[in-house]
Design a protein around this motif. Structure first.
Motif, mmCIF file in Angstrom:
data_model
loop_
_atom_site.group_PDB
_atom_site.id
_atom_site.type_symbol
_atom_site.label_atom_id
_atom_site.label_comp_id
_atom_site.label_asym_id
_atom_site.label_seq_id
_atom_site.Cartn_x
_atom_site.Cartn_y
_atom_site.Cartn_z
ATOM 1 N N THR A 18 0.852 -1.181 0.000
ATOM 2 C CA THR A 18 0.000 0.000 0.000
ATOM 3 C C THR A 18 0.892 1.236 0.000
ATOM 4 O O THR A 18 1.774 1.370 0.865
ATOM 5 N N PHE A 19 0.687 2.121 -0.960
ATOM 6 C CA PHE A 19 1.419 3.382 -1.024
ATOM 7 C C PHE A 19 0.747 4.355 -0.070
ATOM 8 O O PHE A 19 -0.388 4.779 -0.289
ATOM 9 N N ASP A 20 1.444 4.675 1.025
ATOM 10 C CA ASP A 20 0.853 5.471 2.101
ATOM 11 C C ASP A 20 1.825 6.576 2.492
ATOM 12 O O ASP A 20 2.819 6.340 3.179
ATOM 13 N N ILE A 21 1.533 7.805 2.063
ATOM 14 C CA ILE A 21 2.460 8.915 2.293
ATOM 15 C C ILE A 21 2.494 9.383 3.740
ATOM 16 O O ILE A 21 3.333 10.217 4.090
ATOM 17 N N THR A 22 1.626 8.816 4.591
ATOM 18 C CA THR A 22 1.682 9.138 6.019
ATOM 19 C C THR A 22 2.292 7.983 6.820
ATOM 20 O O THR A 22 2.223 7.982 8.047
ATOM 21 N N ARG A 23 2.909 7.033 6.131
ATOM 22 C CA ARG A 23 3.485 5.871 6.820
ATOM 23 C C ARG A 23 4.498 6.323 7.876
ATOM 24 O O ARG A 23 5.465 7.029 7.576
ATOM 25 N N ASP A 24 4.290 5.899 9.099
ATOM 26 C CA ASP A 24 5.177 6.264 10.200
ATOM 27 C C ASP A 24 4.955 5.273 11.346
ATOM 28 O O ASP A 24 3.825 5.156 11.827
ATOM 29 N N PRO A 25 5.993 4.537 11.737
ATOM 30 C CA PRO A 25 7.386 4.643 11.277
ATOM 31 C C PRO A 25 7.558 4.028 9.888
ATOM 32 O O PRO A 25 6.691 3.282 9.429
ATOM 33 N N ASN A 26 8.679 4.348 9.284
ATOM 34 C CA ASN A 26 8.977 3.859 7.941
ATOM 35 C C ASN A 26 10.460 3.464 7.885
ATOM 36 O O ASN A 26 11.306 4.224 7.426
ATOM 37 N N PRO A 27 10.784 2.260 8.362
ATOM 38 C CA PRO A 27 12.194 1.841 8.465
ATOM 39 C C PRO A 27 12.773 1.326 7.146
ATOM 40 O O PRO A 27 13.463 0.298 7.101
ATOM 41 N N HIS A 28 12.482 2.025 6.053
ATOM 42 C CA HIS A 28 12.921 1.543 4.741
ATOM 43 C C HIS A 28 14.443 1.560 4.622
ATOM 44 O O HIS A 28 15.142 2.249 5.385
ATOM 45 N N VAL A 29 14.931 0.793 3.656
ATOM 46 C CA VAL A 29 16.372 0.731 3.400
ATOM 47 C C VAL A 29 16.693 1.327 2.038
ATOM 48 O O VAL A 29 17.680 0.956 1.392
ATOM 49 N N GLY A 30 15.864 2.264 1.600
ATOM 50 C CA GLY A 30 16.086 2.911 0.312
ATOM 51 C C GLY A 30 17.318 3.770 0.263
ATOM 52 O O GLY A 30 17.819 4.099 -0.819
ATOM 53 N N PHE A 31 17.845 4.146 1.458
ATOM 54 C CA PHE A 31 19.100 4.877 1.519
ATOM 55 C C PHE A 31 20.256 3.962 1.923
ATOM 56 O O PHE A 31 21.295 4.417 2.385
#
Length: 408
Positions: free
Chosen positions: A338-351
């Motif tokens: 689900t694309f959710d621009i209010t996702r929090d927390p968001n522990p992504h590894v995109g960086f």
């Protein structure tokens, strides 16, 4: 649990695969059944490594563990780039060791400490006014055209301008930097030029810039990086050249692709675009990066025998850290698809996950994404898609080459 079964020759770094799609279902199968899975590669398709293959690491928790342990999982031994041109020589591989992403501590720690001077919160914030104005200029120009290629007209411009602004690259040279970075990075795609020639062009250009600033400092970030500061540390001209190569690629290509994937996600999820326009949440940039995952994977090499995710890894084995799988790991994210621009927390590894190799320019990327989407929302909020995006042919970059849209 049964081991996964893929067609003979299936390769998670196959450029033709990524040109068509992201292997979402295959990653999901691995996370459930074989989170660390051996991907065999014959020499002729090994991307220059000729070592039999690599381990696909698909789970978020395993990628975080590897990212935190630079002693056991080396970025230097075989480099961080998981697929190189098949004709890559050992000498060329050794040359890339001068790139920050391919270093281990203590050399990495020292070089990153110097480079970080260009990405302090103060330095990044100092770019805000100029980049805000340029984001507005970019979208106004695009809207006046009525429509066209979103990548060329919108997505590529602000990241390129940010790097050029940071380095003090004259306006007349900025397009050359864009073309050189395209050719350097996109060697799997026949549309782009000579990788080695473009690499040499960037190095030469940056070398000359470093020599000029060392002789005549002008108070900019380049002068700071190549001249001894209070701590007595500086980059040599060759080191600065490799820094610019990395910046032109990591700071330009990846943010450009995040912006394109992000706008595509908004087009596909209009309720999220409406919410963004109304609320402008600060969490949006990280969700866009998670959803886009501009770098599919980096790699590490085991320095000793180790067990990970039920697999026995031998010293010298390569491991592919597939961020494009980890960022959709059901154990790390609620409703990851689900694309959710209010996702929090968001522990992504995109960086790049945690640890020493976390992206030094992450805050600059967030700023660019935030400014770009704010400008689009203000000036051309009713952008529409005319055709599906054309994906990049690359074994490790989740890129979009072009995307035809109408600006409204």
């Amino acid at each position: 649990m049964a081991a996964p079964s893929f067609p003979a020759g299936f390769d998670f770094t196959d450029p033709e695969l990524w040109e068509q799609r992201s292997p979402v279902e295959e990653f999901a199968l691995l996370r459930r059944t074989a989170p660390v899975w051996w991907n065999a590669q014959p020499d002729e398709t090994s991307g220059g490594f000729r070592d039999g293959g690599f381990w696909v690491v698909s789970r978020h928790e395993d990628i975080k563990e590897i990212s935190r342990n630079a002693d056991l999982y080396s970025a230097q031994r075989k480099g961080a780039i998981i697929r190189l041109p098949n004709e890559t020589t050992p000498e060329q591989m050794e040359l890339t060791g001068a790139l920050l992403v391919n270093m281990d501590p203590p050399k990495h720690s020292k070089t990153r400490r110097i480079v970080s001077k260009g990405f302090t919160p103060r330095a990044v914030e100092g770019l805000r006014a100029a980049l805000t104005e340029r984001a507005a200029r970019i979208v106004h120009a695009a809207k006046q055209s009525g429509g066209g290629d979103f990548v060329q007209q919108v997505a590529c411009e602000l990241p390129l301008q940010a790097i050029a602004e940071l380095l003090g690259v004259p306006e007349v040279d900025r397009r050359k930097l864009f073309d050189w970075s395209n050719a350097t990075l996109n060697y799997d795609d026949p549309e782009y030029g000579d990788t080695n020639a473009a690499f040499a062009e960037i190095i030469g250009y940056a070398w000359n810039m470093a020599e000029q600033r060392r002789a005549c400092p002008v108070g900019d970030i380049v002068s700071t990086l190549v001249n001894d500061g209070l701590d007595g540390e500086a980059l040599g001209s060759d080191e600065f050249g490799f820094f610019v190569v990395l910046l032109a690629i990591a700071g330009n290509e990846t943010t450009r692709n995040a912006i394109t994937h992000g706008m595509k996600a908004f087009v596909d999820h209009p309720e999220q675009w409406a919410r963004y326009r109304a609320e402008r949440p600060k969490t949006a940039a990280d969700e866009i990066v998670r959803w886009a995952t501009p770098v599919n994977a980096f790699q590490r090499t085991a320095t000793a025998d180790v067990e990970l995710g039920g697999a026995r890894i031998k010293a010298g084995d390569r491991l592919g850290l597939f961020y494009s799988s980890a960022n959709f790991d059901e154990d790390a994210f609620t409703d990851p698809f689900t694309f959710d621009i209010t996702r929090d927390p968001n522990p992504h590894v995109g960086f790049g996950g945690t640890g020493a190799h976390y992206c030094v320019g992450a805050n600059l990327a967030r700023l660019e994404i935030d400014l770009m989407f704010n400008a689009i929302a203000e000036v051309m909020p009713d952008l529409t898609e005319l055709a599906e995006p054309v994906r990049l042919r690359s074994g490790w970059i989740n890129g979009i080459k072009s995307w035809q849209v109408r600006y409204e």
